[in-house]
Design a protein around this motif. Structure first.
Motif, PDB file in Angstrom:
ATOM      1  N   ASP A   1      42.906  37.105  38.458  1.00 31.35           N
ATOM      2  CA  ASP A   1      44.038  37.998  38.724  1.00 31.35           C
ATOM      3  C   ASP A   1      43.484  39.370  39.110  1.00 31.35           C
ATOM      4  OD1 ASP A   1      46.261  39.613  38.776  1.00 31.35           O
ATOM      5  OD2 ASP A   1      47.014  39.010  36.811  1.00 31.35           O
ATOM      6  N   MET A   2      43.589  39.717  40.388  1.00 33.56           N
ATOM      7  CA  MET A   2      43.003  40.950  40.906  1.00 33.56           C
ATOM      8  C   MET A   2      43.999  42.102  40.953  1.00 33.56           C
ATOM      9  SD  MET A   2      39.890  40.006  41.542  1.00 33.56           S
ATOM     10  CE  MET A   2      39.224  41.233  42.659  1.00 33.56           C
ATOM     11  N   SER A   3      45.155  41.935  40.328  1.00 30.25           N
ATOM     12  CA  SER A   3      46.230  42.914  40.506  1.00 30.25           C
ATOM     13  C   SER A   3      45.828  44.307  40.029  1.00 30.25           C
ATOM     14  CB  SER A   3      47.502  42.453  39.790  1.00 30.25           C
ATOM     15  OG  SER A   3      47.270  42.230  38.410  1.00 30.25           O
ATOM     16  N   HIS A   4      45.102  44.417  38.911  1.00 31.75           N
ATOM     17  CA  HIS A   4      44.757  45.757  38.430  1.00 31.75           C
ATOM     18  C   HIS A   4      43.724  46.414  39.329  1.00 31.75           C
ATOM     19  CE1 HIS A   4      41.428  43.463  36.693  1.00 31.75           C
ATOM     20  NE2 HIS A   4      40.823  44.587  36.381  1.00 31.75           N
ATOM     21  N   ARG A   5      42.839  45.622  39.919  1.00 28.32           N
ATOM     22  CA  ARG A   5      41.862  46.202  40.843  1.00 28.32           C
ATOM     23  C   ARG A   5      42.520  46.561  42.169  1.00 28.32           C
ATOM     24  NH1 ARG A   5      38.645  41.620  38.637  1.00 28.32           N
ATOM     25  NH2 ARG A   5      37.551  42.513  36.831  1.00 28.32           N
ATOM     26  N   ILE A   6      43.479  45.758  42.595  1.00 30.23           N
ATOM     27  CA  ILE A   6      44.213  46.096  43.821  1.00 30.23           C
ATOM     28  C   ILE A   6      45.036  47.366  43.614  1.00 30.23           C
ATOM     29  CG2 ILE A   6      46.049  45.325  45.374  1.00 30.23           C
ATOM     30  CD1 ILE A   6      44.942  42.475  45.032  1.00 30.23           C
ATOM     31  N   ALA A   7      45.564  47.563  42.410  1.00 25.19           N
ATOM     32  CA  ALA A   7      46.286  48.810  42.125  1.00 25.19           C
ATOM     33  C   ALA A   7      45.356  50.010  42.253  1.00 25.19           C
ATOM     34  CB  ALA A   7      46.895  48.749  40.723  1.00 25.19           C
TER      35      ALA A   7
ATOM     36  N   LEU B   1      34.504  50.760  47.277  1.00 25.87           N
ATOM     37  CA  LEU B   1      35.105  50.622  45.951  1.00 25.87           C
ATOM     38  C   LEU B   1      34.410  49.455  45.262  1.00 25.87           C
ATOM     39  CD1 LEU B   1      37.502  52.003  44.371  1.00 25.87           C
ATOM     40  CD2 LEU B   1      38.816  49.939  44.908  1.00 25.87           C
ATOM     41  N   ALA B   2      33.678  49.747  44.191  1.00 21.96           N
ATOM     42  CA  ALA B   2      32.865  48.729  43.524  1.00 21.96           C
ATOM     43  C   ALA B   2      33.165  48.704  42.036  1.00 21.96           C
ATOM     44  CB  ALA B   2      31.382  49.003  43.759  1.00 21.96           C
TER      45      ALA B   2
ATOM     46  N   GLN C   1      44.625  37.609  47.678  1.00 22.90           N
ATOM     47  CA  GLN C   1      45.492  38.605  47.039  1.00 22.90           C
ATOM     48  C   GLN C   1      45.486  39.939  47.798  1.00 22.90           C
ATOM     49  OE1 GLN C   1      45.215  38.425  42.472  1.00 22.90           O
ATOM     50  NE2 GLN C   1      43.633  36.961  43.102  1.00 22.90           N
ATOM     51  N   THR C   2      44.324  40.383  48.271  1.00 22.58           N
ATOM     52  CA  THR C   2      44.300  41.653  49.012  1.00 22.58           C
ATOM     53  C   THR C   2      44.972  41.504  50.368  1.00 22.58           C
ATOM     54  OG1 THR C   2      41.998  41.128  49.603  1.00 22.58           O
ATOM     55  CG2 THR C   2      42.339  42.749  47.865  1.00 22.58           C
ATOM     56  N   SER C   3      44.895  40.323  50.973  1.00 18.83           N
ATOM     57  CA  SER C   3      45.627  40.089  52.224  1.00 18.83           C
ATOM     58  C   SER C   3      47.126  40.220  51.985  1.00 18.83           C
ATOM     59  CB  SER C   3      45.311  38.695  52.779  1.00 18.83           C
ATOM     60  OG  SER C   3      43.969  38.588  53.157  1.00 18.83           O
ATOM     61  N   ARG C   4      47.620  39.624  50.913  1.00 19.90           N
ATOM     62  CA  ARG C   4      49.044  39.728  50.594  1.00 19.90           C
ATOM     63  C   ARG C   4      49.458  41.164  50.278  1.00 19.90           C
ATOM     64  NH1 ARG C   4      52.361  35.544  48.773  1.00 19.90           N
ATOM     65  NH2 ARG C   4      53.061  36.863  47.048  1.00 19.90           N
ATOM     66  N   ALA C   5      48.490  41.963  49.829  1.00 20.65           N
ATOM     67  CA  ALA C   5      48.786  43.362  49.502  1.00 20.65           C
ATOM     68  C   ALA C   5      48.758  44.267  50.739  1.00 20.65           C
ATOM     69  CB  ALA C   5      47.796  43.879  48.472  1.00 20.65           C
ATOM     70  N   GLY C   6      48.471  43.698  51.917  1.00 18.17           N
ATOM     71  CA  GLY C   6      48.596  44.466  53.136  1.00 18.17           C
ATOM     72  C   GLY C   6      47.299  44.857  53.821  1.00 18.17           C
TER      73      GLY C   6
ATOM     74  N   SER D   1      45.509  53.089  45.227  1.00 21.68           N
ATOM     75  CA  SER D   1      45.542  54.524  44.933  1.00 21.68           C
ATOM     76  C   SER D   1      44.637  55.318  45.877  1.00 21.68           C
ATOM     77  CB  SER D   1      45.139  54.777  43.479  1.00 21.68           C
ATOM     78  OG  SER D   1      43.753  54.545  43.271  1.00 21.68           O
ATOM     79  N   PHE D   2      43.724  54.619  46.559  1.00 21.09           N
ATOM     80  CA  PHE D   2      42.833  55.276  47.517  1.00 21.09           C
ATOM     81  C   PHE D   2      43.219  54.988  48.967  1.00 21.09           C
ATOM     82  CE2 PHE D   2      40.135  55.242  43.733  1.00 21.09           C
ATOM     83  CZ  PHE D   2      39.553  56.495  43.799  1.00 21.09           C
ATOM     84  N   ARG D   3      43.510  53.714  49.275  1.00 17.83           N
ATOM     85  CA  ARG D   3      43.842  53.311  50.640  1.00 17.83           C
ATOM     86  C   ARG D   3      44.949  52.271  50.575  1.00 17.83           C
ATOM     87  NH1 ARG D   3      40.395  56.700  51.172  1.00 17.83           N
ATOM     88  NH2 ARG D   3      38.687  56.815  52.701  1.00 17.83           N
ATOM     89  N   ASP D   4      45.992  52.466  51.364  1.00 21.94           N
ATOM     90  CA  ASP D   4      47.134  51.567  51.303  1.00 21.94           C
ATOM     91  C   ASP D   4      47.020  50.408  52.288  1.00 21.94           C
ATOM     92  OD1 ASP D   4      49.574  50.891  50.075  1.00 21.94           O
ATOM     93  OD2 ASP D   4      50.688  51.626  51.815  1.00 21.94           O
ATOM     94  N   GLY D   5      45.995  50.404  53.120  1.00 19.35           N
ATOM     95  CA  GLY D   5      45.800  49.336  54.091  1.00 19.35           C
ATOM     96  C   GLY D   5      44.510  49.573  54.843  1.00 19.35           C
ATOM     97  N   GLY D   6      44.254  48.720  55.825  1.00 19.55           N
ATOM     98  CA  GLY D   6      43.067  48.869  56.655  1.00 19.55           C
ATOM     99  C   GLY D   6      42.216  47.611  56.645  1.00 19.55           C
ATOM    100  N   ARG D   7      41.162  47.633  57.438  1.00 16.09           N
ATOM    101  CA  ARG D   7      40.224  46.514  57.502  1.00 16.09           C
ATOM    102  C   ARG D   7      39.302  46.576  56.287  1.00 16.09           C
ATOM    103  NH1 ARG D   7      36.946  44.770  62.287  1.00 16.09           N
ATOM    104  NH2 ARG D   7      37.202  42.830  61.113  1.00 16.09           N
TER     105      ARG D   7
END
Length: 289
Positions: free
Chosen positions: A99-105, A206-207, A129-134, A109-115
């Protein structure tokens, strides 16, 4: 590699008098911090501030290990058809380490999209999960079987050939995202150079890594599994990253630890001394200058 095989490997390296030089800077004056089960050492390098496991892994043997033997619960074990169907239906909610939801959050907070490059993406649950997040996601995974699962069963773009990854053009990505991968690598110089080259100016690294200066690491020592073990060959902390990311063209990094309910801050921030980042998971955020 079984625990018995690993123990045999350790003993053979000790008998062969493998050097105790730092795997990052090559410094020979490394210091013993402690021993695990009498034969495995945690050492640090005063010259570059890296903490590492000795005996050290050989890079070529490590590549073979991650193709054939590496197994760490659900992060490497591909699910059955029924389990995959359930995971996708729930978008991996409550799926433990998957479940990557907390890391995606944190990412949001830094970037809302992009490659985005997901470096070390296992069987594709993170890219899904990150694809679904945009985000427009490309994954990289050294294990060919897990990468194939991500492509074939999750529909993700996952590279499994390091040569193909290295051939990508400069400034290909807005974000490099890597979760619990760097502590497994015997040499951080190669991936850090790669990240800097592949990021656009102003792009984000982001690591997430186990925090070698967190409360569990300091109070439990070797009883805290992620500090060093068969798979974790580096014990990483904010001082090391703060000292070296600038060498690769990054602005000074900022740090936080789970549960990520406070601001990210530089290591030089007043109050950000030893022990000020107490969580078990450390996150660093650094922009490409």
């Amino acid at each position: 590699m079984s625990k018995l095989s690993y123990l045999g490997w350790v003993v053979r390296r000790r008998l062969a008098r493998q050097n105790r030089d730092c795997p990052y800077c090559g410094g020979s004056e490394t210091r013993l911090l402690g021993r695990k089960k009498l034969v495995v050492e945690l050492r640090d390098c005063p010259a570059c501030r890296l903490k590492f496991r000795w005996p050290k892994p050989e890079p070529e043997a490590l590549k073979s290990y991650y193709q054939q033997d590496y197994a760490r619960e659900e992060t490497t074990q591909t699910p059955s058809d029924a389990e995959l169907e359930r995971l996708l239906a729930t978008a991996f909610a409550g799926a433990g380490n998957n479940d990557m939801s907390h890391r995606i959050a944190v990412l949001k907070s830094f970037r809302d999209g992009g490659r985005l490059l997901d470096y070390g993406c296992s069987w594709g649950y993170g890219p899904w999960q990150t694809s679904r997040a945009g985000y427009d996601v490309t994954g990289f995974e050294i294990s060919r079987s897990r990468a194939a699962f991500g492509r074939e069963r999750l529909g993700q773009t996952v590279i499994d050939d390091p040569t193909a990854l290295a051939a990508l053009p400069d400034a290909s990505f807005d974000i490099v995202f890597t979760s619990h991968v760097l502590e497994h690598l015997p040499d951080l110089k190669e991936p850090l150079r790669l990240f800097a080259r592949l990021l656009k100016p102003g792009g984000l690294l982001l690591a997430f890594v186990p925090n070698a200066d967190g409360v569990s690491a300091r109070e439990r020592g070797f009883d805290w599994g992620p500090l060093i073990d068969q798979d974790h060959v580096l014990a990483l902390d904010a001082p090391f990253f703060a000292a070296h990311l600038g060498e690769y063209g990054f602005a000074p990094p900022r740090f936080s630890t789970d549960p990520y309910d406070g601001p990210f801050r530089s290591f030089e921030t007043p109050g950000a001394a030893k022990g000020a980042l107490p969580g078990d998971e450390l996150c660093l955020a650094a922009e490409r200058a």
